[in-house]
Design a protein around this motif. Structure first.
Motif, short mmCIF file in Angstrom:
data_model
loop_
_atom_site.label_atom_id
_atom_site.label_comp_id
_atom_site.label_asym_id
_atom_site.label_seq_id
_atom_site.Cartn_x
_atom_site.Cartn_y
_atom_site.Cartn_z
N ALA A 209 -17.28 -14.18 -12.89
CA ALA A 209 -17.84 -15.31 -13.65
C ALA A 209 -17.47 -16.64 -12.99
CB ALA A 209 -17.33 -15.27 -15.09
N ASP A 210 -16.25 -16.75 -12.48
CA ASP A 210 -15.85 -17.96 -11.76
C ASP A 210 -16.76 -18.19 -10.55
OD1 ASP A 210 -13.61 -18.44 -13.44
OD2 ASP A 210 -12.34 -17.14 -12.20
N GLN A 211 -17.05 -17.10 -9.84
CA GLN A 211 -17.85 -17.21 -8.64
C GLN A 211 -19.29 -17.59 -8.97
OE1 GLN A 211 -16.26 -16.41 -5.36
NE2 GLN A 211 -17.86 -17.94 -5.00
N LEU A 212 -19.87 -16.98 -9.99
CA LEU A 212 -21.22 -17.33 -10.41
C LEU A 212 -21.31 -18.81 -10.78
CD1 LEU A 212 -22.21 -14.27 -12.62
CD2 LEU A 212 -23.33 -14.97 -10.50
N ARG A 213 -20.34 -19.28 -11.54
CA ARG A 213 -20.34 -20.67 -11.98
C ARG A 213 -20.26 -21.62 -10.78
NH1 ARG A 213 -15.97 -20.39 -14.49
NH2 ARG A 213 -16.88 -19.45 -16.35
N TYR A 214 -19.37 -21.30 -9.85
CA TYR A 214 -19.19 -22.18 -8.69
C TYR A 214 -20.40 -22.13 -7.77
CZ TYR A 214 -16.96 -24.50 -4.74
OH TYR A 214 -16.65 -25.39 -3.72
N ASN A 215 -20.93 -20.94 -7.53
CA ASN A 215 -22.08 -20.83 -6.63
C ASN A 215 -23.28 -21.58 -7.19
OD1 ASN A 215 -20.40 -19.31 -5.09
ND2 ASN A 215 -21.59 -17.43 -5.16
N ARG A 216 -23.46 -21.52 -8.50
CA ARG A 216 -24.57 -22.27 -9.11
C ARG A 216 -24.33 -23.77 -9.04
NH1 ARG A 216 -25.04 -17.69 -13.71
NH2 ARG A 216 -26.81 -16.53 -12.80
N LEU A 217 -23.07 -24.18 -9.15
CA LEU A 217 -22.75 -25.59 -8.99
C LEU A 217 -23.13 -26.05 -7.58
CD1 LEU A 217 -19.50 -27.40 -10.06
CD2 LEU A 217 -20.28 -27.60 -7.70
N VAL A 218 -22.77 -25.24 -6.58
CA VAL A 218 -23.08 -25.57 -5.19
C VAL A 218 -24.59 -25.66 -4.98
CG1 VAL A 218 -23.02 -24.64 -2.84
CG2 VAL A 218 -20.93 -24.68 -4.22
N PHE B 41 -5.57 -16.62 -5.93
CA PHE B 41 -5.94 -17.06 -7.26
C PHE B 41 -6.62 -15.90 -8.01
CE2 PHE B 41 -6.57 -20.77 -4.39
CZ PHE B 41 -5.51 -21.55 -4.85
N PRO B 42 -6.48 -15.83 -9.33
CA PRO B 42 -7.11 -14.74 -10.10
C PRO B 42 -8.59 -15.03 -10.37
CG PRO B 42 -5.88 -16.14 -11.60
CD PRO B 42 -5.63 -16.69 -10.20
N ILE C 7 -21.75 -25.78 6.08
CA ILE C 7 -20.59 -26.40 5.44
C ILE C 7 -19.79 -25.31 4.72
CG2 ILE C 7 -19.87 -27.90 3.53
CD1 ILE C 7 -20.69 -29.53 5.86
N SER C 8 -18.49 -25.30 4.87
CA SER C 8 -17.68 -24.36 4.10
C SER C 8 -17.42 -24.95 2.72
CB SER C 8 -16.34 -24.07 4.79
OG SER C 8 -15.62 -23.11 4.05
N THR C 9 -17.79 -24.20 1.69
CA THR C 9 -17.60 -24.66 0.31
C THR C 9 -16.54 -23.85 -0.43
OG1 THR C 9 -19.46 -23.26 -0.34
CG2 THR C 9 -19.92 -25.60 0.04
N GLY C 10 -16.19 -22.69 0.11
CA GLY C 10 -15.23 -21.83 -0.56
C GLY C 10 -13.89 -21.74 0.13
N ALA C 11 -13.76 -22.37 1.29
CA ALA C 11 -12.50 -22.33 2.03
C ALA C 11 -12.20 -23.70 2.62
CB ALA C 11 -12.56 -21.28 3.14
N TYR C 12 -10.92 -23.99 2.69
CA TYR C 12 -10.39 -25.22 3.29
C TYR C 12 -10.29 -25.02 4.80
CZ TYR C 12 -6.51 -28.39 4.63
OH TYR C 12 -5.70 -29.30 5.23
N GLY D 93 -6.51 -21.79 10.57
CA GLY D 93 -6.70 -23.09 9.95
C GLY D 93 -7.49 -23.09 8.66
N GLU D 94 -7.86 -21.90 8.16
CA GLU D 94 -8.67 -21.81 6.95
C GLU D 94 -7.90 -21.15 5.81
OE1 GLU D 94 -12.67 -20.41 7.34
OE2 GLU D 94 -12.86 -21.12 9.40
N ARG D 95 -8.12 -21.64 4.60
CA ARG D 95 -7.50 -21.07 3.40
C ARG D 95 -8.52 -21.07 2.27
NH1 ARG D 95 -1.95 -24.43 2.74
NH2 ARG D 95 -1.71 -23.03 0.94
N TRP D 96 -8.47 -20.04 1.46
CA TRP D 96 -9.37 -19.96 0.32
C TRP D 96 -9.10 -21.12 -0.65
CZ3 TRP D 96 -13.45 -16.97 0.46
CH2 TRP D 96 -13.43 -15.78 1.21
N LEU D 97 -10.16 -21.53 -1.33
CA LEU D 97 -10.04 -22.59 -2.33
C LEU D 97 -10.06 -22.00 -3.74
CD1 LEU D 97 -12.55 -25.18 -0.82
CD2 LEU D 97 -10.06 -25.45 -0.96
N ASP D 98 -9.40 -22.70 -4.65
CA ASP D 98 -9.43 -22.31 -6.05
C ASP D 98 -10.72 -22.87 -6.66
OD1 ASP D 98 -9.07 -21.68 -8.69
OD2 ASP D 98 -7.12 -22.67 -8.89
N ILE D 99 -11.77 -22.04 -6.64
CA ILE D 99 -13.08 -22.50 -7.06
C ILE D 99 -13.18 -22.76 -8.56
CG2 ILE D 99 -14.27 -21.45 -5.11
CD1 ILE D 99 -15.07 -19.16 -7.04
N ARG D 100 -12.13 -22.41 -9.30
CA ARG D 100 -12.11 -22.75 -10.73
C ARG D 100 -11.92 -24.25 -10.92
NH1 ARG D 100 -7.11 -19.20 -12.39
NH2 ARG D 100 -6.39 -20.39 -10.57
N ARG D 101 -11.34 -24.91 -9.92
CA ARG D 101 -11.01 -26.33 -10.03
C ARG D 101 -12.21 -27.19 -9.63
NH1 ARG D 101 -5.91 -28.09 -9.92
NH2 ARG D 101 -6.98 -30.04 -10.46
#
Length: 258
Positions: free
Chosen positions: A158-167, A153-154, A80-85, A108-116
């Motif tokens: 830390a954003d990535q660590l937070r999101y990856n742990r959420l996943v 997105f900036p 499953i892609s969790t970081g890209a649309y 057909g793929e675009r990065w997602l704003d993982i802060r959201r």
């Protein structure tokens, strides 16, 4: 205590210990270093490949396919892609434009704003529910290193660590194992949150040593090379106890295993 039952109890305890060799303390599947695997994300899945683990597309493949693989004694990972649309997925319209960034190099793929996470968490939870409902043992969440790329997105480490742990938490909450895809720089901080790793081209870029924390933690590293023949990386892979394949970019049935 009835002493006549003691040998039986001891035997049962030993057997219980053996069955845990493929699971962690929470009862999830825990793949060990060196286990064989097949990664197929395109075409009709060939269930006859002699591999203990299959990694297949969560949307495209049915619960019946997962059940067939289970019947052959395989464990099955849900890609499953969790970081890209991905604009062709059935839930694509649920992603608001505000979370869609730059293209990631694939059509057909675009990065997602993982802060959201307010937007993305329920969307990813629904995808992981699908994986669980189809009977998958684990999840391979892709595009887990957006902060290292030009996403639009900036994003920070830390954003990535937070999101990856959420996943990782979403998978664990559903009783499934979860793999860390690439994101080599954050392995030391994330190895405890993930049950295995999936890596592309660490041999080509001289990065395979970065995966050692997973091996030291007795967790499998599923590794693939596209542009190097097996003669260029299998010796190192065997030394590091990686589960390595040579594949083509379309990730069809074809494979060469170390």
């Amino acid at each position: 205590m009835n002493l006549r039952t003691t040998p039986l109890l001891v035997l049962l305890a030993l057997l219980a210990g053996c069955t845990r060799s493929g699971s962690d303390d929470a009862g999830r599947w825990q793949p060990r270093p060196g286990v064989s695997w097949q990664w197929q994300l395109s075409g009709r899945v060939d269930t006859s490949v002699k591999a203990s683990v299959y990694d297949i597309d969560g949307f495209d493949q049915s619960g019946a396919t997962v059940a067939t693989l289970h019947g052959k004694g395989r464990k099955v990972i849900c890609y499953i892609s969790t970081g890209a649309y991905e604009d062709w997925r059935p839930d694509a319209k649920k992603f608001p434009a505000s979370v869609l960034g730059r293209g990631n190099g694939w059509e057909g793929e675009r990065w997602l704003d993982i802060r959201r996470t307010d937007v993305l968490k329920p969307l990813m939870a629904a995808r992981f529910d699908m994986c669980k409902d189809k009977g998958f043992d684990a999840v391979e969440p892709d595009n887990m290193d957006g902060y290292k790329n030009r996403t639009g997105f900036p994003l920070t480490a830390a954003d990535q660590l937070r999101y990856n742990r959420l996943v990782a938490g979403l998978a664990h909450d559903r009783g499934m194992a979860v793999g860390l895809k690439n994101d080599l720089d954050q392995i030391p901080r994330l190895v405890g949150d993930f049950d295995f790793a999936v890596n592309e081209q660490c041999a080509q870029y001289g990065e395979c040593d970065d995966l050692k924390p997973f091996i030291k933690a007795d967790k499998a590293v599923f590794h693939v090379e596209y542009e190097l023949p097996t003669s260029r990386f299998c010796a190192q892979s065997r030394k590091l106890k990686l589960s390595s394949l040579e594949k083509k970019y379309e990730l069809g049935v074809w494979r060469r295993a170390c």
